[in-house]
Scaffold this motif. Structure first.
Motif, PDB file in Angstrom:
ATOM      1  N   SER A  78      19.038  15.051   4.833  1.00  0.00           N
ATOM      2  CA  SER A  78      20.131  14.728   3.653  1.00  0.00           C
ATOM      3  C   SER A  78      20.617  13.507   4.265  1.00  0.00           C
ATOM      4  O   SER A  78      21.082  12.562   3.218  1.00  0.00           O
ATOM      5  CB  SER A  78      21.047  15.628   3.382  1.00  0.00           C
ATOM      6  OG  SER A  78      20.374  16.945   3.431  1.00  0.00           O
ATOM      7  N   ALA A  79      21.051  13.309   5.489  1.00  0.00           N
ATOM      8  CA  ALA A  79      21.918  12.294   5.832  1.00  0.00           C
ATOM      9  C   ALA A  79      21.285  10.987   6.242  1.00  0.00           C
ATOM     10  O   ALA A  79      21.779  10.047   6.984  1.00  0.00           O
ATOM     11  CB  ALA A  79      22.849  12.789   6.945  1.00  0.00           C
ATOM     12  N   THR A  80      19.866  10.955   5.840  1.00  0.00           N
ATOM     13  CA  THR A  80      19.302   9.571   6.052  1.00  0.00           C
ATOM     14  C   THR A  80      19.815   8.417   5.277  1.00  0.00           C
ATOM     15  O   THR A  80      19.314   7.357   5.356  1.00  0.00           O
ATOM     16  CB  THR A  80      17.795   9.995   5.926  1.00  0.00           C
ATOM     17  OG1 THR A  80      17.368  10.411   4.883  1.00  0.00           O
ATOM     18  CG2 THR A  80      16.974  10.803   7.111  1.00  0.00           C
ATOM     19  N   VAL A  81      20.461   9.002   4.399  1.00  0.00           N
ATOM     20  CA  VAL A  81      20.950   7.906   3.135  1.00  0.00           C
ATOM     21  C   VAL A  81      21.835   6.898   3.995  1.00  0.00           C
ATOM     22  O   VAL A  81      22.675   7.197   4.836  1.00  0.00           O
ATOM     23  CB  VAL A  81      21.754   8.735   2.050  1.00  0.00           C
ATOM     24  CG1 VAL A  81      22.991   9.518   2.859  1.00  0.00           C
ATOM     25  CG2 VAL A  81      22.532   7.871   1.116  1.00  0.00           C
ATOM     26  N   PRO A  82      21.414   5.481   3.549  1.00  0.00           N
ATOM     27  CA  PRO A  82      22.422   4.427   4.017  1.00  0.00           C
ATOM     28  C   PRO A  82      23.925   4.539   3.847  1.00  0.00           C
ATOM     29  O   PRO A  82      24.014   5.076   2.683  1.00  0.00           O
ATOM     30  CB  PRO A  82      21.892   3.334   3.706  1.00  0.00           C
ATOM     31  CG  PRO A  82      20.178   3.604   3.281  1.00  0.00           C
ATOM     32  CD  PRO A  82      20.286   5.079   2.760  1.00  0.00           C
ATOM     33  N   ARG A  83      24.606   4.405   4.759  1.00  0.00           N
ATOM     34  CA  ARG A  83      26.248   4.642   4.549  1.00  0.00           C
ATOM     35  C   ARG A  83      26.732   3.982   3.127  1.00  0.00           C
ATOM     36  O   ARG A  83      27.295   4.525   2.598  1.00  0.00           O
ATOM     37  CB  ARG A  83      26.792   4.168   5.795  1.00  0.00           C
ATOM     38  CG  ARG A  83      28.311   4.538   5.578  1.00  0.00           C
ATOM     39  CD  ARG A  83      29.256   3.972   6.821  1.00  0.00           C
ATOM     40  NE  ARG A  83      28.762   4.256   8.085  1.00  0.00           N
ATOM     41  CZ  ARG A  83      28.622   3.519   9.198  1.00  0.00           C
ATOM     42  NH1 ARG A  83      29.427   2.152   8.960  1.00  0.00           N
ATOM     43  NH2 ARG A  83      28.423   3.915  10.340  1.00  0.00           N
ATOM     44  N   ASP A  84      26.220   2.768   2.894  1.00  0.00           N
ATOM     45  CA  ASP A  84      26.909   2.116   1.713  1.00  0.00           C
ATOM     46  C   ASP A  84      26.302   2.869   0.490  1.00  0.00           C
ATOM     47  O   ASP A  84      27.255   2.975  -0.801  1.00  0.00           O
ATOM     48  CB  ASP A  84      26.419   0.525   1.624  1.00  0.00           C
ATOM     49  CG  ASP A  84      26.964  -0.215   2.579  1.00  0.00           C
ATOM     50  OD1 ASP A  84      27.753   0.212   3.365  1.00  0.00           O
ATOM     51  OD2 ASP A  84      26.572  -1.417   2.966  1.00  0.00           O
TER      52      ASP A  84
END
Ligand code: HEM
Length: 293
Positions: A108-114
């Motif tokens: 789930s947290a592979t999303v880029p931070r921005d």
């Protein structure tokens, strides 16, 4: 639907779960079949991603839904063990569920931070300004386990389960630090609104497209099968860390620091790990059913 259709179909689906604390509906059916994995491996570093928002929204919702399914299976096992210590098969299934949940945190947290801040966190804050994982209904019965408060947890036979819980805490801390480096969750920013209520649990379910209604045990397995097939198609086409704005936004570097090898193993085994959890839970339940025949 073909494999290539599935890889481009990045639409999260509604999940149906029994209300927390309620048994299964729809007859006596057992776990039913956990479908074999179509593939185990995938690229860590994938190609450029055509629609990053659609991909990471799909991952955020589906990664959470698979976690809810594994939490429910883990909760079932804990309930069965409320007056006795778990059997070897149950201990293995519990540790596999915790590892499966850890891989879902990472996926789930592979999303880029921005992108996380501009879209996903923004949407959660609109759902409720103090929106928090602490409101997850299926996590509620697991809190004593994750806080190592169950009487049998200290037994030497539970070493693998303790290790899985330790790795889970490390993974949660790692992804929280990666996505929100200032360390403040939405809940912490709104400390005046502490406490969990039915309304907050409903808002949480609603955000993750989850409805509560009677569901049979085999329907639960089917929903897990479908989602594992969905993330298999995603990882097959996109790799774990696709290229977004010219960068791979890796959660764990490759090769990893020696202190991060366990996290790196999770990253390389997202499919195997979730599938193993589903399979071991079904095996543990089937063996209990056979013992009662
Ligand atoms: C992949 C998504 C995530 C999942 C599935 C998840 C899950 C959870 C769960 C189940 C809890 C309750 C733990 C307990 O009550 O013992 C929790 C609490 C918490 N999580 Fe996460 N979490 C995720 C992402 C994040 C992120 C990105 C942050 C960054 C700030 C974060 C920070 C926290 C904090 C600080 C708490 C303590 C309660 C609160 O302040 O909300 N989590 N999380």
């Amino acid at each position: 639907m073909t494999a290539s259709d599935e890889s481009t179909d990045l639409r999260p689906r509604t999940l149906s779960l029994p209300p927390t604390g309620h048994g299964y509906g729809g007859g006596e059916g057992g776990p039913s079949d956990v479908r074999p994995l179509r593939q185990e491996k995938y690229e860590l570093f994938g190609p450029a991603c055509a629609d990053a928002l659609a991909l990471f929204w799909y991952r955020w919702v589906t990664g959470h839904q698979i976690s809810f399914l594994l939490w429910r299976l883990l909760g079932d096992a804990l309930e069965r063990c409320s007056h006795r210590a778990p059997t070897r098969l149950e201990r293995e299934a519990m540790a596999a569920c915790v590892d499966g949940y850890s891989t879902m945190l990472l996926y789930s947290a592979t999303v880029p931070r921005d992108l996380y801040h501009a879209h996903i966190r923004e949407r959660m804050a609109l759902q409720h300004p103090a929106f928090s994982g602490a409101w997850a209904p299926d996590y509620r019965p697991l809190r004593p386990l994750f806080r190592s408060r169950l009487p049998w947890q200290g037994d030497p036979s539970c070493a693998a389960l303790r290790e899985a819980i330790g790795l889970n805490h490390m993974t949660h801390a790692r992804i929280a630090d990666r996505l929100v480096p200032d360390g403040q969750s939405l809940l912490q920013k709104h400390s005046g609104r502490a406490g969990i209520s039915r309304e907050k649990e409903d808002l949480f379910d609603d955000f993750f497209m989850t409805v509560r209604r009677p569901v049979s045990r085999s329907a639960l397995t089917d929903q897990l099968n479908t989602r594992i097939a969905g993330i298999t198609a995603d990882l097959d086409g996109n790799g774990l860390y696709p290229l977004v704005d010219g960068e791979h936004h890796a959660v764990v570097p490759d090769p990893p620091d020696p202190s991060e090898e366990a996290l790196h193993r999770l990253a390389a085994n997202v499919l195997l790990s979730t599938h193993r959890a589903a399979r071991l839970c079904a095996d543990a339940e089937n063996s209990l059913q056979e013992a009662h025949l």
